[in-house]
Structure formats: C-alpha cells, structure tokens
Design an enzyme around this catalytic site. Structure first.
Site, PDB file in Angstrom:
ATOM      1  N   PHE A  94       0.851  -1.185   0.000  1.00  0.00           N
ATOM      2  CA  PHE A  94       0.000   0.000   0.000  1.00  0.00           C
ATOM      3  C   PHE A  94       0.891   1.240   0.000  1.00  0.00           C
ATOM      4  CE2 PHE A  94      -3.005  -3.145   1.399  1.00  0.00           C
ATOM      5  CZ  PHE A  94      -4.252  -2.676   0.985  1.00  0.00           C
ATOM      6  N   GLN A 105      -5.157  -3.147   5.499  1.00  0.00           N
ATOM      7  CA  GLN A 105      -3.856  -3.229   4.832  1.00  0.00           C
ATOM      8  C   GLN A 105      -3.080  -4.460   5.303  1.00  0.00           C
ATOM      9  OE1 GLN A 105      -1.394   0.244   4.588  1.00  0.00           O
ATOM     10  NE2 GLN A 105      -3.109   1.663   4.482  1.00  0.00           N
ATOM     11  N   TYR A 193       3.667  -4.124   5.354  1.00  0.00           N
ATOM     12  CA  TYR A 193       4.594  -4.629   4.338  1.00  0.00           C
ATOM     13  C   TYR A 193       5.844  -5.205   5.000  1.00  0.00           C
ATOM     14  CZ  TYR A 193       7.652  -4.699   0.234  1.00  0.00           C
ATOM     15  OH  TYR A 193       8.513  -5.089  -0.766  1.00  0.00           O
ATOM     16  N   GLY A 194       6.386  -4.462   5.967  1.00  0.00           N
ATOM     17  CA  GLY A 194       7.586  -4.927   6.668  1.00  0.00           C
ATOM     18  C   GLY A 194       7.364  -6.256   7.368  1.00  0.00           C
ATOM     19  N   LYS A 197       7.214  -9.132   4.960  1.00  0.00           N
ATOM     20  CA  LYS A 197       8.533  -9.516   4.454  1.00  0.00           C
ATOM     21  C   LYS A 197       9.397 -10.170   5.544  1.00  0.00           C
ATOM     22  CE  LYS A 197       8.085  -8.361   0.100  1.00  0.00           C
ATOM     23  NZ  LYS A 197       8.078  -9.384  -0.954  1.00  0.00           N
TER      24      LYS A 197
END
Length: 276
Positions: A94, A105, A193-194, A197
């Site tokens: 995002f 998200q 996102y972090g 990952k």
C-alpha cells in the site's frame, strides 16, 4: 517428460519481475515462464520481451488462488517433470498515503506477500529438481521491521528452530492484533509490508533448514533477497535502481552454479549475505 530445464518467475508482467524474466531469458539454459494474474497483461509483457528478441513463455498464476497455483504445479509436473528455478517475486504494497484502514492493509498485504508465497512454496518446492534454485524476493523492509519488533518477537523471528507452523501463527496473530488495534501493545512495528517480508525472510530460513534435513543430497539452494530500492509502480520514480539493476541479486541467486553450496537459507542484498 522433457529434459528441458524450466524457470518460473511469479508476478512478472512488470517491474522487477519482468526484469528478472528478461535476464533469465538471456542467461538461463531452458524455458522461462513469465506468470501473472491477468493473462492479457501477461501476454502483453511476453510480446514486449519478444520485441527485444527474447523468448519467454506465459502461464497464468494468481498466488492468492490455490487452484491457480495447483494448475501451474500440474502443468510443470506433466510437461517438465519438475522445476529447476523458482523466483517468488509476486507481492503488493500500500502507498504511504493510502487511507485504507491499517487492519485491512495488514490482512490484504499478508494474504499475498506471506500466505500466497507460502502456498506457492508448499505446492512447488516438492517439484524442485536436484541442483534447483529457489529465490524468495523479500526486502530490506524485513530487517528494519524486525528491529521495530519487541525483543520477544525478535527472538522468535531470529530463532534457528522456529517451525513453519509457529511462523504462520505469528503472522496470523499480527493480522488479528491489528484488527483489535493492539499491535503496538503486542510489540509489532507499524508496517504491514515490513511484517509480511519478515514472514518471507523467516520462511526462507525454515525452508532451507528443511531442505538440509530432507533432501541434503539434492544440492538445492534456497535464499531470500532484497532487490534494493527500485523504480517500479510499487516504489515510485525516485528510487535509486532501475528494474534491471534490481533484478541482479535475484538472478545471481537463481543462477548459482551447480558447484555452489552457498549461500543457502540466507538473506542476500547486493549479492552479499546480510546478518538477520
């Protein structure tokens, strides 16, 4: 059954994925499959590379859809009797200013980046032939997000004995914690996102360990990597690397020579193993 070698790159109709396909078409001695959700976009990307004199092939793949993953699995098994190179590149992020609620998200990002990638691995890793190469495209964001975790979470994510089930439970917990708006209190960083990952990097460490235990003699090498900050739809126009430059580390790992026994189970950036 074919003796032709085969490479598959997920999410490869644009950006880094397309650049990885381009490089493999030039360097890999076999068939290279460009895959993405939308067949129209995939065929357009194939046509673009054909105009450059390259010969990629296309197969539809939506990593959010288990049936789609299994259709690719069955195709590879039947046509090639397995798989030589798998690059798990598909992923989403995002934008910073996106107003979508953080819990949404978190759920959407982890569904694709972690759970989708994991499903691809579950279905395709058993197909990997001896001397196969697996590259899970992660991000430096996994390292910075790890540093933003509580000490307790950092210990879990750095553990050499964490199991895939334990990792899955942690990733699911992050999503639940965001829904209850307690993720800060529970020690999570404020980046979906972090965290997704972190999941990819830790999953890679676990998978490499299992390959050592279960298929030691097959010389399969599996690593996570960071392509760097790359000018794509995802990272924007200010990033420092071109997509072709971003493809360098994933391609290096995908083409490690058969004589190599390392890196394996590592997090690699700029062709260099980084501490996790």
């Amino acid at each position: 059954m074919s003796s032709v070698q085969v490479a598959v790159v997920t999410g490869s109709n644009k950006g880094i994925g397309l650049a990885i396909v381009r490089a493999l078409c030039k360097q890999f001695p076999g068939d290279v499959y460009l895959t993405c959700r939308d067949p129209g976009r995939g065929q357009a990307a194939v046509a673009q590379l054909q105009q450059e004199g390259l010969r990629p092939l296309f197969h539809q793949l939506d990593i959010d859809d288990l049936q789609s993953i299994r259709a690719l699995r069955d195709f590879l098994k039947e046509k090639y009797g397995g798989l030589n190179v798998l690059v798990n590149n598909a992923g989403i992020v995002f934008k910073v200013h996106d107003t979508t609620p953080f819990a949404v998200q978190a759920e959407v990002t982890l569904k694709t980046n972690f759970f989708g990638t994991r499903n691809v691995c579950t279905e395709l890793l058993p197909l990997m032939k001896p001397y196969g190469r697996v590259v899970n495209v992660s991000s430096m964001a996994s390292s910075s997000a790890l540093r933003g975790c509580s000490q307790e979470l950092q210990q879990k994510f750095r553990s050499d004995t964490i199991t895939e089930d334990e990792l899955v439970q942690l990733m699911a917990k992050f999503v639940e914690d965001t829904k209850r708006n307690v993720h800060d209190k529970e020690g999570w960083p404020n980046t979906a996102y972090g965290v997704s990952k972190i999941g990819v990097t830790v999953l890679s460490r676990i998978q490499a360990r299992l390959l050592n235990e279960q298929r030691k003699g097959d010389h399969i090498l599996l690593n996570a990597c960071c392509p760097g900050w790359v000018r794509t739809d995802m990272a924007g126009p200010k990033a420092t690397k071109s997509p072709d430059e971003g493809a360098e580390t994933p391609v290096y790992l995908a083409l490690l020579p058969s004589s190599a026994d390392a890196p394996h189970g590592q997090f690699v950036s700029d062709k260099t193993v980084k501490a996790w």
